[in-house]
Enzyme design. Sequence first.
Site, PDB file in Angstrom:
ATOM      1  N   ALA A   6      13.797  57.012  21.001  1.00 26.09           N
ATOM      2  CA  ALA A   6      12.374  56.319  21.381  1.00 26.09           C
ATOM      3  C   ALA A   6      12.703  55.499  22.552  1.00 26.09           C
ATOM      4  O   ALA A   6      13.870  54.708  22.494  1.00 26.09           O
ATOM      5  CB  ALA A   6      11.782  55.848  20.277  1.00 26.09           C
ATOM      6  N   HIS A   7      11.644  55.391  23.512  1.00 21.15           N
ATOM      7  CA  HIS A   7      11.762  54.348  24.696  1.00 21.15           C
ATOM      8  C   HIS A   7      10.374  53.441  24.488  1.00 21.15           C
ATOM      9  O   HIS A   7       9.553  53.927  24.394  1.00 21.15           O
ATOM     10  CB  HIS A   7      11.726  55.045  25.836  1.00 21.15           C
ATOM     11  CG  HIS A   7      11.643  54.158  26.869  1.00 21.15           C
ATOM     12  ND1 HIS A   7      12.778  53.265  27.322  1.00 21.15           N
ATOM     13  CD2 HIS A   7      10.717  53.578  27.759  1.00 21.15           C
ATOM     14  CE1 HIS A   7      12.563  52.662  28.331  1.00 21.15           C
ATOM     15  NE2 HIS A   7      11.344  52.733  28.567  1.00 21.15           N
ATOM     16  N   PRO A   8      10.533  51.967  24.405  1.00 22.44           N
ATOM     17  CA  PRO A   8      11.677  51.404  24.687  1.00 22.44           C
ATOM     18  C   PRO A   8      12.476  50.754  23.212  1.00 22.44           C
ATOM     19  O   PRO A   8      11.591  50.288  22.458  1.00 22.44           O
ATOM     20  CB  PRO A   8      11.215  49.987  25.384  1.00 22.44           C
ATOM     21  CG  PRO A   8       9.828  49.908  25.124  1.00 22.44           C
ATOM     22  CD  PRO A   8       9.202  51.465  24.662  1.00 22.44           C
TER      23      PRO A   8
END
Length: 144
Positions: free
Chosen positions: A122-124
């Site tokens: 996942a980002h961020p």
Amino acid sequence: GVFFFFKQKTAYEMLRSLVGSEMCIRDRVYTHPEVAAVGRTEEQLKEEGIEYSKGVFPFMANSRARANVDNEGMVKVLADKKTRRILGIHIMGPNAGEIIAEGVLGMEYGASPENIGKVCHAHPTLSEALKEACLAAHHKAIHF
């Protein structure tokens, strides 16, 4: 019973009996920044004559660490050049004691840096730093 089993062993012996590989027992220090490591160091690999690749990713380049204003440190991944198996992971930075768990799991199952690098993170998130270090060990870093 179980109590007798644990009573007769040191903490290290207990861990060794529950963990598949001695290389996969992690160390961590809850300082600021946190420090965590598993497997061999560069010095050990040199002493053993093992050719290795290295990937490093600084938390300064990690979006979540920068947003949290906690971007000291880095992640380093060491892998055998021949087998591509991860031989060591060293983290100094935010949540190092938690991020190392993904690396330990990978090492326990014989993962290569490419294996962890291909997993969608996942980002961020801070865990992206491990992914990036793995990609760097495979010469395919995205953000640094």
